[in-house]
Write a protein that holds these residues in place. Sequence first.
Motif, PDB file in Angstrom:
ATOM      1  N   ASN B   3      73.368 -45.372  60.597  1.00 45.01           N
ATOM      2  CA  ASN B   3      74.432 -44.964  61.847  1.00 45.01           C
ATOM      3  C   ASN B   3      75.285 -44.176  62.533  1.00 45.01           C
ATOM      4  OD1 ASN B   3      74.494 -45.858  64.305  1.00 45.01           O
ATOM      5  ND2 ASN B   3      73.693 -47.957  64.194  1.00 45.01           N
ATOM      6  N   LEU B   4      75.504 -43.356  62.959  1.00 47.90           N
ATOM      7  CA  LEU B   4      76.017 -42.216  63.474  1.00 47.90           C
ATOM      8  C   LEU B   4      77.615 -43.204  64.367  1.00 47.90           C
ATOM      9  CD1 LEU B   4      75.102 -39.235  64.436  1.00 47.90           C
ATOM     10  CD2 LEU B   4      76.135 -39.540  62.416  1.00 47.90           C
ATOM     11  N   PRO B 200      78.730 -43.581  72.232  1.00 48.49           N
ATOM     12  CA  PRO B 200      77.274 -44.138  71.422  1.00 48.49           C
ATOM     13  C   PRO B 200      76.613 -42.571  71.279  1.00 48.49           C
ATOM     14  CG  PRO B 200      78.173 -44.923  73.421  1.00 48.49           C
ATOM     15  CD  PRO B 200      79.054 -44.097  73.220  1.00 48.49           C
ATOM     16  N   SER B 201      75.662 -43.003  70.302  1.00 54.72           N
ATOM     17  CA  SER B 201      74.585 -41.709  69.676  1.00 54.72           C
ATOM     18  C   SER B 201      73.777 -42.005  71.039  1.00 54.72           C
ATOM     19  CB  SER B 201      73.513 -42.226  68.875  1.00 54.72           C
ATOM     20  OG  SER B 201      74.692 -41.999  67.520  1.00 54.72           O
ATOM     21  N   GLU B 202      73.400 -42.263  72.392  1.00 56.51           N
ATOM     22  CA  GLU B 202      73.024 -42.502  73.493  1.00 56.51           C
ATOM     23  C   GLU B 202      72.678 -41.317  74.340  1.00 56.51           C
ATOM     24  OE1 GLU B 202      72.866 -45.373  72.651  1.00 56.51           O
ATOM     25  OE2 GLU B 202      73.985 -46.118  74.266  1.00 56.51           O
ATOM     26  N   ALA B 210      72.665 -33.120  66.083  1.00 60.54           N
ATOM     27  CA  ALA B 210      72.551 -33.875  64.169  1.00 60.54           C
ATOM     28  C   ALA B 210      71.472 -34.338  63.929  1.00 60.54           C
ATOM     29  CB  ALA B 210      74.260 -34.072  64.126  1.00 60.54           C
ATOM     30  N   LYS B 211      70.762 -35.594  64.616  1.00 62.92           N
ATOM     31  CA  LYS B 211      69.930 -36.356  63.493  1.00 62.92           C
ATOM     32  C   LYS B 211      68.458 -35.774  64.282  1.00 62.92           C
ATOM     33  CE  LYS B 211      71.657 -41.045  66.842  1.00 62.92           C
ATOM     34  NZ  LYS B 211      71.094 -41.532  66.973  1.00 62.92           N
ATOM     35  N   GLU B 212      68.312 -34.739  65.371  1.00 62.73           N
ATOM     36  CA  GLU B 212      67.549 -34.119  65.097  1.00 62.73           C
ATOM     37  C   GLU B 212      67.597 -33.256  64.192  1.00 62.73           C
ATOM     38  OE1 GLU B 212      64.760 -33.960  67.389  1.00 62.73           O
ATOM     39  OE2 GLU B 212      63.934 -32.143  65.887  1.00 62.73           O
ATOM     40  N   TYR B 331      78.760 -34.972  61.817  1.00 58.88           N
ATOM     41  CA  TYR B 331      77.622 -35.468  62.055  1.00 58.88           C
ATOM     42  C   TYR B 331      76.783 -35.644  61.327  1.00 58.88           C
ATOM     43  CZ  TYR B 331      81.069 -36.643  66.061  1.00 58.88           C
ATOM     44  OH  TYR B 331      81.437 -37.658  67.384  1.00 58.88           O
ATOM     45  N   LEU B 332      76.335 -34.293  61.154  1.00 61.28           N
ATOM     46  CA  LEU B 332      75.020 -33.591  59.828  1.00 61.28           C
ATOM     47  C   LEU B 332      75.820 -34.237  58.872  1.00 61.28           C
ATOM     48  CD1 LEU B 332      71.791 -32.549  59.627  1.00 61.28           C
ATOM     49  CD2 LEU B 332      73.028 -30.615  60.459  1.00 61.28           C
TER      50      LEU B 332
END
Lengths: 355, 355
Positions: B3-4, B200-202, B210-212, B331-332
């Motif tokens: 969880n970032l 926050p991520s959203e 980074a998540k993708e 973040y990655l």
Amino acid sequence: MINLDTLNLDKVDPAGLYHDIANIGKNLYEGWESGYKLPVPSHYVKCKKIVFTGMGGSGLAARLVISLTKKSSRLPIQIVSDYTLPNYVDNETLLVAISYSGSTEETLETFIEGYKRGARLIAFGTGGKLEELARKYQVPFFRHQQNICKQPRMTISRHLGAMLAILNKLGATEIDSRNILKTVQILENTYTSSWGFNIPSENNLAKKIAKEAFDKIPVIWAAEHLDEVAHCYKSLFNENAKTMSYYEPLPEMNHKSLAGSEFPKPLIRNIYHIFLASQFTHPQNQKRVKITAEFYKKRKYATEVVLFNEADSPLTEIILSLSLGAFVSFYLASLYGIDPTPIEAISDFKEKLNG
Amino acid sequence: MINLDTLNLDKVDPAGLYHDIANIGKNLYEGWESGYKLPVPSHYVKCKKIVFTGMGGSGLAARLVISLTKKSSRLPIQIVSDYTLPNYVDNETLLVAISYSGSTEETLETFIEGYKRGARLIAFGTGGKLEELARKYQVPFFRHQQNICKQPRMTISRHLGAMLAILNKLGATEIDSRNILKTVQILENTYTSSWGFNIPSENNLAKKIAKEAFDKIPVIWAAEHLDEVAHCYKSLFNENAKTMSYYEPLPEMNHKSLAGSEFPKPLIRNIYHIFLASQFTHPQNQKRVKITAEFYKKRKYATEVVLFNEADSPLTEIILSLSLGAFVSFYLASLYGIDPTPIEAISDFKEKLNG
């Protein structure tokens, strides 16, 4: 996996791209002879900068010229693959525009702009709008016959020969005719005995590399005069085999890509690092090729180091490596069960761009 | 997936690389001011060619200078990332050598060779052998304080600012101080509200990308002044996130890579195409970015198009894109559970090379 030793050439390659690959040596020599015959105005000799403009397959030969001459050239030499010329292109610049079709929009735009700035122009192609402009501007046009498969990427060695001849005439390079002849001879001996269609897989380096590249992404590494050959591999793998491919110039990418070898872990088995080694680069670059290959091998990547002991000059190394890569791309297309010639994705894209 | 939004910064980033990323704007401005203060001999003004030499992270700023000025520069300008200088480097050439450590072997070799040829020299770094040579040759040395994480790649914006200031003083470029200040201001507003650690991520574009990118290979596309930013993304992804990454300059790679989008089929889901769009490039290049992204999306590749409406100049686009990419790489690294700072693979390699 498809058996590369029992392919029906007429069936897998209806357009005859294989024959263009087999003609790389012959085309180099023919290009060299024709280039010498192209009349070039005498005031072109005094140019102070050389700029090529060309896109995709049409730019490959210029990239090899730059690779081969960048150390020795007494003039700044570069390629522009875009719509806009750098500001420093002026009436002391030799501007060589290459478009196989004669209708590449980026190349036409730079050619027209070069004319406005008084640059010394030469155009390469088979006709089209570029030839019309060359006629209108009264500047040399290097025309060549269509190659067998009618694809710009397969003009590469003919254009390379012609460009070297023209730069020689202008005093910008010093390539010896004997070097060209010797290169062609070494290539003919090597490919017919080692990579040709009739050589069975167990003795065929090109087939071996193609089989290893199947369902992997080939990443090609090379230094100095071979770095743009690595670029050509990417291009031929993309266009002939329709596969993703990338290239990594050395020594630069030692400072970057090695760090990026840990992730994504599940993809390590899907990357194939191919190294074009050389006898003629800086000793540290020769060592870098060796150690970089060991680095990836130790980390469980598929790797291959290619070195041509029979090469007697940087030019010979360029041509031998290029020919090998072209054969690999052909066999890889066969393994994927596709025709190497058409590139529908790019044609569709161009329609969308101008539709 | 980690969880970032609940990372402990001190724990995941003991060396403080995050703070260097957050300082990209501040460092750009400080570099600009320091660059103006560097005394440069008056005869440097009359140089006819500009050549940078530098490797890896130390060469990134020079690449951005070239990207930004290649259209407008009245002089040929290029970077050499190798042991050997082109033959045309002479006493009319400004040669700028950059080595953070001061001990990069390729850069030292070209600096010494440049001195022998009478080139007008400037060196950038933190000390070491390069500073010794600069002192011996009595040429300007741009020293800067170590950055927080002590990694060459994080000097990028400071060096960019300094190089632009020096080229401005020499009359080779025309960058306005207000453009630098405005860029810093826009960046501060954007990153603190959009990409920072606390967002926050959203609502956080950097965390989203980074998540993708997790367990995919990021491939970055860009044209003109942004093409070397794409190169920087590759570099930061390699070195900070330890992931494979490649970049594709536009419009050139439209003529190659699109054809190479069919194979290997099982890897299509593992490639992530990121496009750095622009308001300031040739209209056809703007269209190309859009259509290329659609092309890959239609073929089931993950894609992302980044455009900064708030940018008011090419320089601002460069800095905003660079900052975003640096945050993504950070973040990655966190998602992969690794410290972004050390690059052991490269240190090990250098030991092997000279061991």
